[in-house]
Design a protein around this motif. Structure first.
Motif, PDB file in Angstrom:
ATOM      1  N   ARG A   1       0.837  -1.207   0.000  1.00 21.49           N
ATOM      2  CA  ARG A   1       0.000   0.000   0.000  1.00 21.49           C
ATOM      3  C   ARG A   1       0.869   1.254   0.000  1.00 21.49           C
ATOM      4  N   MET A   2       1.923   1.272   0.828  1.00 22.29           N
ATOM      5  CA  MET A   2       2.817   2.434   0.888  1.00 22.29           C
ATOM      6  C   MET A   2       3.528   2.657  -0.449  1.00 22.29           C
ATOM      7  N   ALA A   3       4.051   1.586  -1.033  1.00 24.23           N
ATOM      8  CA  ALA A   3       4.744   1.701  -2.323  1.00 24.23           C
ATOM      9  C   ALA A   3       3.789   2.213  -3.391  1.00 24.23           C
ATOM     10  N   ASN A   4       2.572   1.697  -3.385  1.00 27.30           N
ATOM     11  CA  ASN A   4       1.590   2.125  -4.378  1.00 27.30           C
ATOM     12  C   ASN A   4       1.171   3.578  -4.182  1.00 27.30           C
ATOM     13  N   GLN A   5       1.163   4.060  -2.944  1.00 31.93           N
ATOM     14  CA  GLN A   5       0.856   5.471  -2.697  1.00 31.93           C
ATOM     15  C   GLN A   5       1.946   6.370  -3.289  1.00 31.93           C
ATOM     16  N   ILE A   6       3.188   5.940  -3.175  1.00 35.41           N
ATOM     17  CA  ILE A   6       4.287   6.699  -3.788  1.00 35.41           C
ATOM     18  C   ILE A   6       4.087   6.722  -5.306  1.00 35.41           C
ATOM     19  N   ALA A   7       3.765   5.566  -5.865  1.00 38.18           N
ATOM     20  CA  ALA A   7       3.542   5.484  -7.317  1.00 38.18           C
ATOM     21  C   ALA A   7       2.385   6.370  -7.746  1.00 38.18           C
ATOM     22  N   THR A   8       1.327   6.428  -6.954  1.00 32.74           N
ATOM     23  CA  THR A   8       0.169   7.263  -7.298  1.00 32.74           C
ATOM     24  C   THR A   8       0.598   8.708  -7.481  1.00 32.74           C
ATOM     25  N   PHE A   9       1.449   9.195  -6.590  1.00 32.46           N
ATOM     26  CA  PHE A   9       1.946  10.564  -6.738  1.00 32.46           C
ATOM     27  C   PHE A   9       2.707  10.710  -8.058  1.00 32.46           C
ATOM     28  N   PHE A  10       3.597   9.783  -8.349  1.00 33.89           N
ATOM     29  CA  PHE A  10       4.439   9.918  -9.541  1.00 33.89           C
ATOM     30  C   PHE A  10       3.682   9.679 -10.842  1.00 33.89           C
ATOM     31  N   HIS A  11       2.508   9.072 -10.769  1.00 32.01           N
ATOM     32  CA  HIS A  11       1.675   8.957 -11.974  1.00 32.01           C
ATOM     33  C   HIS A  11       1.218  10.346 -12.439  1.00 32.01           C
ATOM     34  N   SER A  12       1.211  11.315 -11.524  1.00 27.19           N
ATOM     35  CA  SER A  12       0.795  12.678 -11.897  1.00 27.19           C
ATOM     36  C   SER A  12       1.955  13.500 -12.458  1.00 27.19           C
TER      37      SER A  12
ATOM     38  N   ASP B   1      11.432  -9.118  -1.343  1.00 25.68           N
ATOM     39  CA  ASP B   1      10.818 -10.425  -1.105  1.00 25.68           C
ATOM     40  C   ASP B   1       9.506 -10.539  -1.896  1.00 25.68           C
ATOM     41  N   ILE B   2       8.715  -9.479  -1.869  1.00 22.97           N
ATOM     42  CA  ILE B   2       7.447  -9.476  -2.607  1.00 22.97           C
ATOM     43  C   ILE B   2       7.715  -9.608  -4.109  1.00 22.97           C
ATOM     44  N   VAL B   3       8.729  -8.922  -4.586  1.00 21.48           N
ATOM     45  CA  VAL B   3       9.056  -8.979  -6.021  1.00 21.48           C
ATOM     46  C   VAL B   3       9.649 -10.342  -6.384  1.00 21.48           C
ATOM     47  N   ASP B   4      10.623 -10.799  -5.597  1.00 27.09           N
ATOM     48  CA  ASP B   4      11.354 -12.027  -5.930  1.00 27.09           C
ATOM     49  C   ASP B   4      10.530 -13.296  -5.708  1.00 27.09           C
ATOM     50  N   ASN B   5       9.749 -13.317  -4.651  1.00 26.79           N
ATOM     51  CA  ASN B   5       9.073 -14.557  -4.261  1.00 26.79           C
ATOM     52  C   ASN B   5       7.567 -14.574  -4.509  1.00 26.79           C
ATOM     53  N   HIS B   6       7.007 -13.428  -4.829  1.00 24.53           N
ATOM     54  CA  HIS B   6       5.559 -13.363  -5.030  1.00 24.53           C
ATOM     55  C   HIS B   6       5.204 -12.648  -6.334  1.00 24.53           C
ATOM     56  N   GLY B   7       6.194 -12.485  -7.210  1.00 21.45           N
ATOM     57  CA  GLY B   7       5.942 -11.891  -8.520  1.00 21.45           C
ATOM     58  C   GLY B   7       5.492 -10.447  -8.493  1.00 21.45           C
ATOM     59  N   GLY B   8       5.773  -9.749  -7.381  1.00 22.49           N
ATOM     60  CA  GLY B   8       5.365  -8.351  -7.289  1.00 22.49           C
ATOM     61  C   GLY B   8       3.873  -8.190  -7.088  1.00 22.49           C
ATOM     62  N   GLU B   9       3.233  -9.236  -6.595  1.00 14.99           N
ATOM     63  CA  GLU B   9       1.778  -9.248  -6.422  1.00 14.99           C
ATOM     64  C   GLU B   9       1.262  -8.006  -5.690  1.00 14.99           C
ATOM     65  N   GLY B  10       0.351  -7.306  -6.334  1.00 10.83           N
ATOM     66  CA  GLY B  10      -0.285  -6.136  -5.742  1.00 10.83           C
ATOM     67  C   GLY B  10       0.439  -4.824  -5.986  1.00 10.83           C
ATOM     68  N   LEU B  11       1.662  -4.880  -6.497  1.00  2.79           N
ATOM     69  CA  LEU B  11       2.431  -3.653  -6.707  1.00  2.79           C
ATOM     70  C   LEU B  11       2.031  -2.965  -8.012  1.00  2.79           C
ATOM     71  N   ASP B  12       1.931  -1.657  -7.946  1.00  2.00           N
ATOM     72  CA  ASP B  12       1.654  -0.824  -9.113  1.00  2.00           C
ATOM     73  C   ASP B  12       2.770  -1.028 -10.144  1.00  2.00           C
ATOM     74  N   THR B  13       2.416  -0.916 -11.412  1.00  2.00           N
ATOM     75  CA  THR B  13       3.409  -1.097 -12.480  1.00  2.00           C
ATOM     76  C   THR B  13       4.561  -0.098 -12.379  1.00  2.00           C
ATOM     77  N   LEU B  14       4.299   1.069 -11.843  1.00  2.49           N
ATOM     78  CA  LEU B  14       5.360   2.065 -11.678  1.00  2.49           C
ATOM     79  C   LEU B  14       6.361   1.627 -10.603  1.00  2.49           C
ATOM     80  N   VAL B  15       5.881   0.993  -9.548  1.00  2.00           N
ATOM     81  CA  VAL B  15       6.778   0.449  -8.522  1.00  2.00           C
ATOM     82  C   VAL B  15       7.631  -0.648  -9.157  1.00  2.00           C
ATOM     83  N   LEU B  16       7.008  -1.523  -9.917  1.00  2.00           N
ATOM     84  CA  LEU B  16       7.762  -2.602 -10.561  1.00  2.00           C
ATOM     85  C   LEU B  16       8.809  -2.047 -11.524  1.00  2.00           C
TER      86      LEU B  16
END
Length: 82
Positions: free
Chosen positions: A9-20, A48-63
């Motif tokens: 959620r925190m990472a996606n909030q950062i991405a939301t800002f940068f989408h603008s 860990d989320i990226v390596d072991n869970h395929g980045g599940e739930g992360l915004d494309t900008l975070v990835l």
């Protein structure tokens, strides 16, 4: 809410800002923010989320920012060896 969900959620909030912002600034902006303000423990969880869970739930900008984020050493490595 689990720690992983909070972190996503925190990472996606950062991405939301940068989408603008201009698209060319997005990945670098997300990575710069995470590198500056997230402690190594948080960045380890992100990787860990990226390596072991395929980045599940992360915004494309975070990835897109992941290659620019500093990967901390494993937690069990003594500070003197880092």
């Amino acid at each position: 809410m689990s720690e992983g969900n909070k972190l996503v959620r925190m990472a996606n909030q950062i991405a939301t800002f940068f989408h603008s912002q201009p698209a060319s600034e997005g990945p670098d902006g997300v990575a710069t923010h995470i590198n500056k303000f997230w402690e190594p423990r948080m960045r380890r969880q992100l990787f860990d989320i990226v390596d072991n869970h395929g980045g599940e739930g992360l915004d494309t900008l975070v990835l897109a920012a992941v290659p620019l984020i500093h990967r901390p050493p494993p937690a069990d490595v003594p500070a003197a060896a880092r």
